[in-house]
Write a protein that holds these residues in place. Structure first.
Motif, PDB file in Angstrom:
ATOM      1  N   GLN A  74      -2.993  -2.117   0.032  1.00 48.51           N
ATOM      2  CA  GLN A  74      -3.477  -0.969   0.787  1.00 48.51           C
ATOM      3  C   GLN A  74      -4.997  -0.927   0.639  1.00 48.51           C
ATOM      4  O   GLN A  74      -5.509  -0.650  -0.442  1.00 48.51           O
ATOM      5  CB  GLN A  74      -2.874   0.336   0.252  1.00 48.51           C
ATOM      6  CG  GLN A  74      -3.434   1.608   0.879  1.00 48.51           C
ATOM      7  CD  GLN A  74      -2.917   1.844   2.286  1.00 48.51           C
ATOM      8  OE1 GLN A  74      -1.747   1.615   2.563  1.00 48.51           O
ATOM      9  NE2 GLN A  74      -3.782   2.314   3.162  1.00 48.51           N
ATOM     10  N   GLU A  84      -0.338  13.390  -5.677  1.00 51.33           N
ATOM     11  CA  GLU A  84      -0.954  12.075  -5.677  1.00 51.33           C
ATOM     12  C   GLU A  84      -0.078  11.093  -6.452  1.00 51.33           C
ATOM     13  O   GLU A  84       0.735  11.491  -7.284  1.00 51.33           O
ATOM     14  CB  GLU A  84      -2.348  12.147  -6.306  1.00 51.33           C
ATOM     15  CG  GLU A  84      -3.316  13.033  -5.530  1.00 51.33           C
ATOM     16  CD  GLU A  84      -4.648  13.179  -6.233  1.00 51.33           C
ATOM     17  OE1 GLU A  84      -4.713  12.804  -7.442  1.00 51.33           O
ATOM     18  OE2 GLU A  84      -5.613  13.657  -5.614  1.00 51.33           O
ATOM     19  N   LEU A  85      -0.275   9.808  -6.188  1.00 54.01           N
ATOM     20  CA  LEU A  85       0.468   8.782  -6.914  1.00 54.01           C
ATOM     21  C   LEU A  85      -0.002   8.712  -8.362  1.00 54.01           C
ATOM     22  O   LEU A  85      -1.156   9.007  -8.661  1.00 54.01           O
ATOM     23  CB  LEU A  85       0.266   7.419  -6.257  1.00 54.01           C
ATOM     24  CG  LEU A  85       0.812   7.247  -4.835  1.00 54.01           C
ATOM     25  CD1 LEU A  85       0.441   5.865  -4.312  1.00 54.01           C
ATOM     26  CD2 LEU A  85       2.315   7.453  -4.792  1.00 54.01           C
ATOM     27  N   LEU A 136      -1.718   0.654  -6.964  1.00 58.83           N
ATOM     28  CA  LEU A 136      -0.999   1.864  -6.559  1.00 58.83           C
ATOM     29  C   LEU A 136       0.478   1.680  -6.889  1.00 58.83           C
ATOM     30  O   LEU A 136       1.063   0.639  -6.586  1.00 58.83           O
ATOM     31  CB  LEU A 136      -1.178   2.105  -5.066  1.00 58.83           C
ATOM     32  CG  LEU A 136      -2.612   2.337  -4.577  1.00 58.83           C
ATOM     33  CD1 LEU A 136      -2.656   2.330  -3.059  1.00 58.83           C
ATOM     34  CD2 LEU A 136      -3.154   3.655  -5.123  1.00 58.83           C
ATOM     35  N   LEU A 166       0.007   7.615   3.138  1.00 54.40           N
ATOM     36  CA  LEU A 166       0.862   7.631   1.965  1.00 54.40           C
ATOM     37  C   LEU A 166       2.324   7.812   2.349  1.00 54.40           C
ATOM     38  O   LEU A 166       3.215   7.210   1.754  1.00 54.40           O
ATOM     39  CB  LEU A 166       0.419   8.743   1.000  1.00 54.40           C
ATOM     40  CG  LEU A 166       1.233   8.876  -0.291  1.00 54.40           C
ATOM     41  CD1 LEU A 166       1.331   7.540  -1.017  1.00 54.40           C
ATOM     42  CD2 LEU A 166       0.613   9.936  -1.201  1.00 54.40           C
ATOM     43  N   TRP A 167       2.586   8.648   3.356  1.00 56.07           N
ATOM     44  CA  TRP A 167       3.980   8.870   3.787  1.00 56.07           C
ATOM     45  C   TRP A 167       4.584   7.584   4.322  1.00 56.07           C
ATOM     46  O   TRP A 167       5.727   7.236   4.008  1.00 56.07           O
ATOM     47  CB  TRP A 167       4.017   9.967   4.842  1.00 56.07           C
ATOM     48  CG  TRP A 167       5.391  10.525   5.084  1.00 56.07           C
ATOM     49  CD1 TRP A 167       6.067  11.415   4.296  1.00 56.07           C
ATOM     50  CD2 TRP A 167       6.257  10.228   6.179  1.00 56.07           C
ATOM     51  NE1 TRP A 167       7.305  11.688   4.843  1.00 56.07           N
ATOM     52  CE2 TRP A 167       7.443  10.981   6.005  1.00 56.07           C
ATOM     53  CE3 TRP A 167       6.146   9.420   7.312  1.00 56.07           C
ATOM     54  CZ2 TRP A 167       8.502  10.939   6.902  1.00 56.07           C
ATOM     55  CZ3 TRP A 167       7.203   9.363   8.210  1.00 56.07           C
ATOM     56  CH2 TRP A 167       8.362  10.126   7.998  1.00 56.07           C
ATOM     57  N   LEU A 204      -6.080   8.629   0.977  1.00 56.39           N
ATOM     58  CA  LEU A 204      -4.689   9.004   1.227  1.00 56.39           C
ATOM     59  C   LEU A 204      -4.528  10.511   1.247  1.00 56.39           C
ATOM     60  O   LEU A 204      -3.432  11.031   1.088  1.00 56.39           O
ATOM     61  CB  LEU A 204      -3.775   8.404   0.159  1.00 56.39           C
ATOM     62  CG  LEU A 204      -3.768   6.882   0.080  1.00 56.39           C
ATOM     63  CD1 LEU A 204      -2.864   6.428  -1.055  1.00 56.39           C
ATOM     64  CD2 LEU A 204      -3.314   6.260   1.381  1.00 56.39           C
ATOM     65  N   LEU A 225       4.329   3.170  -6.421  1.00 58.29           N
ATOM     66  CA  LEU A 225       5.305   4.011  -5.740  1.00 58.29           C
ATOM     67  C   LEU A 225       6.578   3.989  -6.578  1.00 58.29           C
ATOM     68  O   LEU A 225       7.278   2.974  -6.643  1.00 58.29           O
ATOM     69  CB  LEU A 225       5.587   3.484  -4.339  1.00 58.29           C
ATOM     70  CG  LEU A 225       4.395   3.401  -3.388  1.00 58.29           C
ATOM     71  CD1 LEU A 225       4.749   2.563  -2.166  1.00 58.29           C
ATOM     72  CD2 LEU A 225       3.961   4.786  -2.964  1.00 58.29           C
ATOM     73  N   GLY A 263       5.111   5.180   1.484  1.00 53.68           N
ATOM     74  CA  GLY A 263       6.305   5.582   0.750  1.00 53.68           C
ATOM     75  C   GLY A 263       7.581   5.178   1.466  1.00 53.68           C
ATOM     76  O   GLY A 263       8.547   4.733   0.842  1.00 53.68           O
ATOM     77  N   ILE A 269       1.387  15.309   2.604  1.00 57.63           N
ATOM     78  CA  ILE A 269       0.577  14.187   2.156  1.00 57.63           C
ATOM     79  C   ILE A 269       0.067  13.464   3.394  1.00 57.63           C
ATOM     80  O   ILE A 269       0.500  13.745   4.515  1.00 57.63           O
ATOM     81  CB  ILE A 269       1.377  13.220   1.256  1.00 57.63           C
ATOM     82  CG1 ILE A 269       2.595  12.664   1.998  1.00 57.63           C
ATOM     83  CG2 ILE A 269       1.821  13.928  -0.030  1.00 57.63           C
ATOM     84  CD1 ILE A 269       3.402  11.654   1.206  1.00 57.63           C
TER      85      ILE A 269
END
Length: 295
Positions: free
Chosen positions: A74, A56-57, A40, A108-109, A6, A42, A112, A104
């Motif tokens: 993911q 980063e997450l 992961l 990831l975008w 990511l 969010l 999100g 990012i």
């Protein structure tokens, strides 16, 4: 299991579709019996995403989160989303998702954006819109149902159309760009608007251009689409050609309150354009690129 890449260095140049362009995300509304240790997370506060100083997450579920929702996988890892009212320790910070584009990875975008839409839909439908009874989540699909009257509410999606209009002027091609009153100073973009109920996207493209600029269009051609999570749109982009007054079309008349100004531009005198997170930038650059190749 290896972590999905990511990083910003892995940003894709493909169309921004999280479900079909190789970013590795598979949505799933059926939550597993147990949260995996490498899941992961969010975590949102309104439209802001919680990230470490390295963007980063968080590696684990922070304390104090509410409304855990399973989103899917993911690259084989569980993906969960939730809300958090206050910042946890360890230097975490909330970042507005819109401003994270380019800082990012695309993966990831996009993840999100999907998580934000689902979290907001879940948060804003805790009560039935008809009888005000608390709703419950569905077991096998992404839905909230009212146990009293049976009303079912699914995640919302608002389709919108965008049209970049071209014409020939003084022997050279031009594109039509418009300014919304909400745009930053000096910024122009392609014309866009939402699809109305019982309307095709093609009809919406013609109607929106006519309503907002008084112009008629022809030779409408599909360009591409983009999910846009602000708040829950799907943008369908098109190109089209201008119908001149000699052909029965009209002259530019901006719609009050919607369009501050609409102007024709040659490719070598373009104004400030939207950022690269928006499909409008790709649409404009694609058409301008074709114009330059033809000159």
């Amino acid at each position: 299991m290896s972590a999905p890449d990511l990083s910003a260095a892995n940003r894709s140049t493909e169309p921004y579709d999280p479900f079909s362009n190789g970013h590795g995300f598979t949505p799933n509304a059926v939550a597993p019996a147990q949260v995996s240790s490498d899941a992961l997370w969010l975590i949102f506060n309104a439209d802001s995403l919680l990230l470490t100083p390295a963007l980063e997450l968080p590696a684990t579920r922070p304390e104090g989160v509410q409304g855990d929702i399973y989103l899917g996988q993911q690259d084989g890892r569980q993906v969960w989303a939730a809300r958090l009212a206050e910042l946890p320790a360890d230097g975490f910070k909330f970042h507005r998702l819109r401003g994270l584009y380019g800082r990012i990875s695309d993966a990831l975008w996009l993840l999100g954006g999907y998580g934000y839409q689902i979290v907001e839909w879940d948060r804003t439908h805790h009560y039935c819109g008809y009888c005000a009874t608390p709703t419950v989540r569905g077991d096998s699909e992404r839905v909230r149902r009212c146990p009293n009257c049976g009303l079912s509410v699914y995640p919302r999606l608002a389709p919108a159309v965008m049209v970049l209009l071209t014409r020939m002027h003084q022997g050279r091609p031009q594109i039509l760009l418009c300014r919304s009153p909400q745009f930053p100073p000096g910024m122009y973009s392609a014309n866009a608007g939402f699809v109305e109920p019982s309307e095709t996207v093609e009809h919406a493209a013609h109607r929106e251009m006519k309503e907002e600029t008084n112009l008629d269009i022809k030779n409408l051609r599909y360009f591409d689409s983009q999910p846009w999570p602000f708040p829950h749109s799907l943008m369908l982009a098109f190109t089209a050609e201008y119908v001149s007054p000699e052909e029965g079309g009209g002259e530019i008349v901006p719609q009050p309150g919607e369009i501050e100004e609409a102007r024709w531009f040659f490719h070598d005198e373009l104004p400030q354009l939207p950022g690269r997170a928006s499909i409008s930038r790709r649409l404009i650059e694609s058409v301008v690129g074709e114009i330059r190749e033809g000159e």
